[in-house]
Design a protein around this motif. Structure first.
Motif, PDB file in Angstrom:
ATOM      1  N   LYS A 171      20.394  -6.491  10.647  1.00 20.47           N
ATOM      2  CA  LYS A 171      19.180  -5.749  11.007  1.00 20.47           C
ATOM      3  C   LYS A 171      18.592  -5.006   9.808  1.00 20.47           C
ATOM      4  O   LYS A 171      17.653  -4.236   9.957  1.00 20.47           O
ATOM      5  CB  LYS A 171      19.502  -4.748  12.117  1.00 20.47           C
ATOM      6  N   PHE A 172      19.179  -5.171   8.615  1.00 17.74           N
ATOM      7  CA  PHE A 172      18.658  -4.482   7.422  1.00 17.74           C
ATOM      8  C   PHE A 172      17.260  -4.996   7.083  1.00 17.74           C
ATOM      9  O   PHE A 172      16.966  -6.173   7.300  1.00 17.74           O
ATOM     10  CB  PHE A 172      19.588  -4.719   6.229  1.00 17.74           C
ATOM     11  N   PRO A 173      16.410  -4.117   6.565  1.00 20.89           N
ATOM     12  CA  PRO A 173      16.675  -2.689   6.327  1.00 20.89           C
ATOM     13  C   PRO A 173      16.547  -1.874   7.602  1.00 20.89           C
ATOM     14  O   PRO A 173      15.766  -2.208   8.491  1.00 20.89           O
ATOM     15  CB  PRO A 173      15.592  -2.305   5.324  1.00 20.89           C
ATOM     16  N   THR A 174      17.333  -0.802   7.661  1.00 22.30           N
ATOM     17  CA  THR A 174      17.261   0.102   8.806  1.00 22.30           C
ATOM     18  C   THR A 174      17.121   1.527   8.312  1.00 22.30           C
ATOM     19  O   THR A 174      17.349   1.816   7.130  1.00 22.30           O
ATOM     20  CB  THR A 174      18.519  -0.046   9.687  1.00 22.30           C
ATOM     21  N   ASP A 175      16.746   2.432   9.206  1.00 23.44           N
ATOM     22  CA  ASP A 175      16.553   3.819   8.803  1.00 23.44           C
ATOM     23  C   ASP A 175      17.901   4.512   8.671  1.00 23.44           C
ATOM     24  O   ASP A 175      18.929   4.037   9.175  1.00 23.44           O
ATOM     25  CB  ASP A 175      15.674   4.548   9.825  1.00 23.44           C
ATOM     26  N   LEU A 176      17.902   5.636   7.973  1.00 20.06           N
ATOM     27  CA  LEU A 176      19.150   6.347   7.685  1.00 20.06           C
ATOM     28  C   LEU A 176      19.828   6.832   8.959  1.00 20.06           C
ATOM     29  O   LEU A 176      21.055   6.795   9.071  1.00 20.06           O
ATOM     30  CB  LEU A 176      18.871   7.527   6.751  1.00 20.06           C
ATOM     31  N   GLN A 177      19.065   7.261   9.936  1.00 18.10           N
ATOM     32  CA  GLN A 177      19.655   7.763  11.176  1.00 18.10           C
ATOM     33  C   GLN A 177      20.464   6.675  11.884  1.00 18.10           C
ATOM     34  O   GLN A 177      21.579   6.924  12.368  1.00 18.10           O
ATOM     35  CB  GLN A 177      18.560   8.302  12.114  1.00 18.10           C
ATOM     36  N   SER A 178      19.920   5.464  11.925  1.00 21.41           N
ATOM     37  CA  SER A 178      20.634   4.356  12.562  1.00 21.41           C
ATOM     38  C   SER A 178      21.911   4.031  11.793  1.00 21.41           C
ATOM     39  O   SER A 178      22.959   3.755  12.384  1.00 21.41           O
ATOM     40  CB  SER A 178      19.744   3.109  12.626  1.00 21.41           C
ATOM     41  N   LEU A 179      21.808   4.084  10.455  1.00 17.15           N
ATOM     42  CA  LEU A 179      22.973   3.803   9.621  1.00 17.15           C
ATOM     43  C   LEU A 179      24.060   4.857   9.818  1.00 17.15           C
ATOM     44  O   LEU A 179      25.237   4.538   9.969  1.00 17.15           O
ATOM     45  CB  LEU A 179      22.540   3.753   8.152  1.00 17.15           C
ATOM     46  N   LEU A 180      23.665   6.124   9.837  1.00 18.10           N
ATOM     47  CA  LEU A 180      24.632   7.210  10.034  1.00 18.10           C
ATOM     48  C   LEU A 180      25.303   7.111  11.400  1.00 18.10           C
ATOM     49  O   LEU A 180      26.516   7.288  11.524  1.00 18.10           O
ATOM     50  CB  LEU A 180      23.930   8.564   9.902  1.00 18.10           C
ATOM     51  N   ARG A 238      -8.121   1.070  -0.785  1.00 18.12           N
ATOM     52  CA  ARG A 238      -6.733   1.431  -1.079  1.00 18.12           C
ATOM     53  C   ARG A 238      -6.151   2.341   0.007  1.00 18.12           C
ATOM     54  O   ARG A 238      -5.016   2.160   0.459  1.00 18.12           O
ATOM     55  CB  ARG A 238      -6.655   2.143  -2.429  1.00 18.12           C
ATOM     56  N   ASP A 239      -6.962   3.320   0.472  1.00 16.80           N
ATOM     57  CA  ASP A 239      -6.482   4.227   1.519  1.00 16.80           C
ATOM     58  C   ASP A 239      -6.231   3.481   2.822  1.00 16.80           C
ATOM     59  O   ASP A 239      -5.287   3.782   3.558  1.00 16.80           O
ATOM     60  CB  ASP A 239      -7.487   5.362   1.739  1.00 16.80           C
ATOM     61  N   ALA A 240      -7.079   2.502   3.109  1.00 16.92           N
ATOM     62  CA  ALA A 240      -6.885   1.686   4.321  1.00 16.92           C
ATOM     63  C   ALA A 240      -5.586   0.878   4.201  1.00 16.92           C
ATOM     64  O   ALA A 240      -4.829   0.727   5.167  1.00 16.92           O
ATOM     65  CB  ALA A 240      -8.074   0.758   4.523  1.00 16.92           C
ATOM     66  N   MET A 241      -5.333   0.356   2.963  1.00 21.98           N
ATOM     67  CA  MET A 241      -4.100  -0.393   2.735  1.00 21.98           C
ATOM     68  C   MET A 241      -2.873   0.487   2.925  1.00 21.98           C
ATOM     69  O   MET A 241      -1.870   0.083   3.550  1.00 21.98           O
ATOM     70  CB  MET A 241      -4.129  -0.950   1.312  1.00 21.98           C
ATOM     71  N   VAL A 242      -2.928   1.725   2.388  1.00 24.48           N
ATOM     72  CA  VAL A 242      -1.814   2.659   2.527  1.00 24.48           C
ATOM     73  C   VAL A 242      -1.574   3.000   3.995  1.00 24.48           C
ATOM     74  O   VAL A 242      -0.426   3.110   4.449  1.00 24.48           O
ATOM     75  CB  VAL A 242      -2.075   3.939   1.705  1.00 24.48           C
ATOM     76  N   ALA A 243      -2.675   3.163   4.759  1.00 27.11           N
ATOM     77  CA  ALA A 243      -2.529   3.460   6.189  1.00 27.11           C
ATOM     78  C   ALA A 243      -1.809   2.326   6.913  1.00 27.11           C
ATOM     79  O   ALA A 243      -0.944   2.562   7.770  1.00 27.11           O
ATOM     80  CB  ALA A 243      -3.902   3.693   6.803  1.00 27.11           C
ATOM     81  N   LYS A 244      -2.151   1.053   6.554  1.00 27.63           N
ATOM     82  CA  LYS A 244      -1.473  -0.094   7.161  1.00 27.63           C
ATOM     83  C   LYS A 244       0.018  -0.103   6.798  1.00 27.63           C
ATOM     84  O   LYS A 244       0.873  -0.403   7.617  1.00 27.63           O
ATOM     85  CB  LYS A 244      -2.132  -1.403   6.699  1.00 27.63           C
ATOM     86  N   TYR A 245       0.295   0.225   5.547  1.00 27.79           N
ATOM     87  CA  TYR A 245       1.684   0.277   5.094  1.00 27.79           C
ATOM     88  C   TYR A 245       2.469   1.323   5.894  1.00 27.79           C
ATOM     89  O   TYR A 245       3.597   1.075   6.333  1.00 27.79           O
ATOM     90  CB  TYR A 245       1.725   0.611   3.596  1.00 27.79           C
ATOM     91  N   CYS A 246       1.844   2.501   6.063  1.00 29.87           N
ATOM     92  CA  CYS A 246       2.533   3.584   6.785  1.00 29.87           C
ATOM     93  C   CYS A 246       2.778   3.236   8.244  1.00 29.87           C
ATOM     94  O   CYS A 246       3.734   3.724   8.860  1.00 29.87           O
ATOM     95  CB  CYS A 246       1.712   4.879   6.688  1.00 29.87           C
ATOM     96  N   GLN A 247       1.918   2.395   8.807  1.00 26.97           N
ATOM     97  CA  GLN A 247       2.066   2.010  10.221  1.00 26.97           C
ATOM     98  C   GLN A 247       3.183   0.983  10.420  1.00 26.97           C
ATOM     99  O   GLN A 247       3.676   0.789  11.530  1.00 26.97           O
ATOM    100  CB  GLN A 247       0.748   1.430  10.747  1.00 26.97           C
ATOM    101  N   HIS A 248       3.580   0.312   9.339  1.00 33.21           N
ATOM    102  CA  HIS A 248       4.630  -0.699   9.441  1.00 33.21           C
ATOM    103  C   HIS A 248       5.965  -0.016   9.743  1.00 33.21           C
ATOM    104  O   HIS A 248       6.402   0.857   9.006  1.00 33.21           O
ATOM    105  CB  HIS A 248       4.718  -1.495   8.137  1.00 33.21           C
ATOM    106  N   ARG A 249       6.650  -0.425  10.813  1.00 34.38           N
ATOM    107  CA  ARG A 249       7.818   0.319  11.293  1.00 34.38           C
ATOM    108  C   ARG A 249       9.113  -0.016  10.549  1.00 34.38           C
ATOM    109  O   ARG A 249       9.957   0.846  10.378  1.00 34.38           O
ATOM    110  CB  ARG A 249       8.024   0.054  12.791  1.00 34.38           C
ATOM    111  N   LYS A 250       9.310  -1.239  10.133  1.00 27.63           N
ATOM    112  CA  LYS A 250      10.611  -1.653   9.590  1.00 27.63           C
ATOM    113  C   LYS A 250      10.597  -1.621   8.062  1.00 27.63           C
ATOM    114  O   LYS A 250      10.762  -2.635   7.393  1.00 27.63           O
ATOM    115  CB  LYS A 250      10.959  -3.048  10.105  1.00 27.63           C
ATOM    116  N   LYS A 251      10.420  -0.411   7.523  1.00 24.60           N
ATOM    117  CA  LYS A 251      10.427  -0.284   6.063  1.00 24.60           C
ATOM    118  C   LYS A 251      11.800   0.173   5.557  1.00 24.60           C
ATOM    119  O   LYS A 251      12.142   0.006   4.405  1.00 24.60           O
ATOM    120  CB  LYS A 251       9.358   0.733   5.606  1.00 24.60           C
ATOM    121  N   GLY A 252      12.585   0.811   6.403  1.00 25.37           N
ATOM    122  CA  GLY A 252      13.906   1.265   5.998  1.00 25.37           C
ATOM    123  C   GLY A 252      13.877   2.566   5.229  1.00 25.37           C
ATOM    124  O   GLY A 252      12.856   3.272   5.177  1.00 25.37           O
TER     125      GLY A 252
END
Length: 624
Positions: free
Chosen positions: A344-353, A439-453
């Motif tokens: 399931k990698f990458p995963t967030d730190l909370q899930s890993l802990l 660029r700001d629109a691109m960053v907003a799309k990036y931030c909306q992506h959930r599985k960044k880890g």
């Protein structure tokens, strides 16, 4: 049930008696290694052709199984084993050992008989001695093997051994003793008074007063039986059938057997099922099938090497094997769980802990369930250290997976903007505003992506820092903006990068704080489980001492009643020594905490250090 008694349709040979000596059978040991339940071990020993195997078949609840001979030739060679679910103790396995008949003239090696008898004593939790006729002086003399045990068994290692006091410790570790008298035809009477079977045995084991060599010879086997075995019981069996039918005994139905014989057989089985205890070793440690397999091999290998089996050394060797196996099994569970998480990698730190906490607890519990006598916490500390090393690797792999995904995601989202820059789309008045908007629109799309880890924010910070030069270039080339507006825009760019850096640091601080709290809870739980394990092992030791103390006190009372004051006085010293040992055992805890818990705190600190390094690794992206 997993780890319980396997389905064994028939007995198998556990120890072969070959020209090269006694040899363990690997396939039989493998059967035992698969049993994680506690085992109650019943061994039957006795002269050949006395019907030992029939009793064992009866205990197995089968009409046939262990070989019954119908001639004067001994049928059982070596030691055979049958593992069945215990009929009255759930989650326990009954291990039945049928030993080679003693005194077989074809063998011509009395030393071989002595080792067979010795193994029966060492391996069992209840020893059944099978004989025929009556318990007279001749019958007791045929049990001379018991007098040889002091030369064949050592309680302590050479360094710790007290030559004078070893035999008085046998009662702490020897099995219960049952004398099964077959084909008994006499009336049980003493001085005209009817007595029960146990009184009959006690009378046969009475000592004579005096110091003459002949009296010493008479008393020796009786004194050994009294001193070595914590409990003594007797069962007298009448003939099961007529002499001419004896060769068909294993094929006869119960209705064809003597009712009195069946009644005694039922009482015998009931006693064995209800009164026989789980096999234990020095320290009161309960033996599972897996541990028993190691015990068998250790004793047989020791005998073959020409050495004398030592109870203390055997327990240490068995503990080393079992604790290594328990550590490997705990580590395997942790590794197996983490491998599933890696999918399931990458995963967030909370899930890993959370998964680390769950799996490390599972690994610890599995180790504590299977381990014993882990003096100094050696293997527990090794497990914790190996788990910490694996955890560090997993953290790194998760970070790398997150970094790889985030870089690709940012690259993909920025592809259109990069293409526009190459084509000079922003190289015109108002181009900087258009660039910022896209660029700001691109960053907003990036931030909306959930599985960044775990590296999501760091990668964004690095990305913004890298693209800062491009943004400044477009800004400086935009003729629509005045110099003052360009300076304000440049300041905003720097502020945005700094804001992202602060956001990253705050998020990491919160995550690290949570990690520290989680690890602290894990440490506390580990310590709690260790203290429980310590209390459990200490309780077993106390129970062992209490059993021996009770046996010694009963024997002393009997010696006083029968006028053996010298023997009773000697026992007073043994009893006082046991009482002192019990008090010392009660005061053991501080040493345990220092030797076991403190090293584990260090291991836990290493895990926290790993997390701190995790935070430090993230700082490599900072631009000072």
């Amino acid at each position: 049930m997993s780890g319980g008694a396997p389905s064994m349709p028939a007995p198998v040979c556990l120890i072969e008696n070959t020209d090269r000596g006694l040899q363990t059978v690997g396939s039989a040991l493998e059967i035992l290694q698969g049993i994680q339940q506690p085992v109650v071990v019943v061994a039957v020993v006795g002269l050949y052709r006395t019907g030992k195997s029939y009793l064992m078949n009866r205990l197995a609840g089968q009409q046939s199984g262990f070989a019954l001979g119908s001639t004067i030739e001994s049928k059982t060679k070596g030691i055979w084993m049958w593992c069945v679910p215990h009929p009255s103790k759930p989650e326990h396995t009954l291990v039945l050992l049928d030993t080679e008949g003693l005194g077989d003239v074809d063998k011509g090696d009395s030393k071989n008989d002595a080792w067979i008898f010795c193994l029966g004593v060492l391996l069992s939790s209840i020893l059944v001695y099978n004989s025929r006729g009556t318990i007279d002086n001749q019958a007791v003399e045929k049990l001379h093997y018991v007098t040889e045990l002091t030369n064949q068994i050592r309680v302590k290692s050479e360094a710790a051994r007290d030559e004078d006091g070893e035999d008085c410790e046998f009662v702490r570790f020897f099995p219960g003793f049952v004398w099964a008298v077959r084909d008994f035809t006499l009336e049980r009477k003493i001085d005209g008074r009817g007595v029960n079977e146990d009184e009959y045995l006690d009378f046969a084991l009475q000592l004579k007063k005096g110091l003459a060599p002949k009296i010493g010879t008479y008393n020796l086997p009786r004194q050994c039986i009294r001193n070595f075995f914590p409990t003594r019981r007797c069962f007298t069996f009448p003939f099961p059938t007529t002499p001419e039918n004896m060769k068909h005994l294993d094929s006869m139905s119960e209705s064809e057997l003597c009712p009195d014989f069946l009644r005694v057989a039922d009482r015998f089985c009931t006693y064995v099922f209800t009164e026989s205890c789980v096999k234990t070793v020095q320290g009161g440690h309960r033996v599972t099938g897996s541990r028993f397999s190691h015990l068998v091999k250790i004793y047989v290998d020791t005998i073959n090497s020409g050495s004398v089996p030592c109870l203390e050394n055997a327990v240490v060797a068995m503990a080393e094997i079992e604790n290594q196996s328990a550590m490997n099994e705990g580590l395997r569970l942790y590794e197996q769980g983490m491998e599933q998480l890696k999918a399931k990698f990458p995963t967030d730190l909370q899930s890993l802990l959370a998964e680390h906490s769950r799996l490390s607890t599972m690994a610890t519990n599995e180790f504590l369930k299977r381990s014993f006598k882990d003096d100094g916490g050696k293997y527990m500390a090794q497990l914790a250290e190996k788990v910490a090393n694996l955890y560090e690797q997993v953290i790194t792999e998760n970070m790398n997976a997150s970094e790889k995904m985030c870089r690709k995601l940012l690259s993909d989202l920025y592809a259109n903007i990069a293409g526009n820059i190459k084509q000079g789309v922003y190289a015109k008045p108002g181009g900087y505003e258009a660039y910022c908007r896209e660029r700001d629109a691109m960053v907003a799309k990036y931030c909306q992506h959930r599985k960044k880890g775990v590296m999501g924010e760091e990668m964004l910070e690095e990305f913004l820092q890298e693209k800062n030069a491009e943004a400044n270039s477009i800004l400086m080339a935009d003729e629509k903006l005045t110099d003052a507006e360009k300076k304000m825009a440049e300041a905003r760019e720097q502020a945005a990068v700094q804001e992202q850096r602060v956001k990253v640091e705050e998020q990491r601080r919160q995550e690290l704080q949570q990690a520290l709290e989680d690890e602290k809870r894990s440490q506390e739980e580990r310590m709690r489980r260790l203290e429980e394990k310590f209390a459990e092992e200490k309780k077993l030791q106390q129970e062992e001492l209490d059993r021996v103390l009770s046996s010694k006190l009963a024997e002393q009372r009997e010696m006083l009643e029968k006028g053996f004051k010298d023997r009773a006085e000697t026992m007073s010293q043994e009893i006082e020594q046991l009482r002192r040992e019990r008090v010392r055992n009660d005061e053991d805890k501080p040493g345990f905490l220092q030797e076991v818990l403190l090293p584990l705190v260090r291991i836990g600190s290493d895990i926290l250090s790993t997390l701190l390094q995790y935070k430090g690794m993230c700082k490599r992206f900072e631009r000072m």
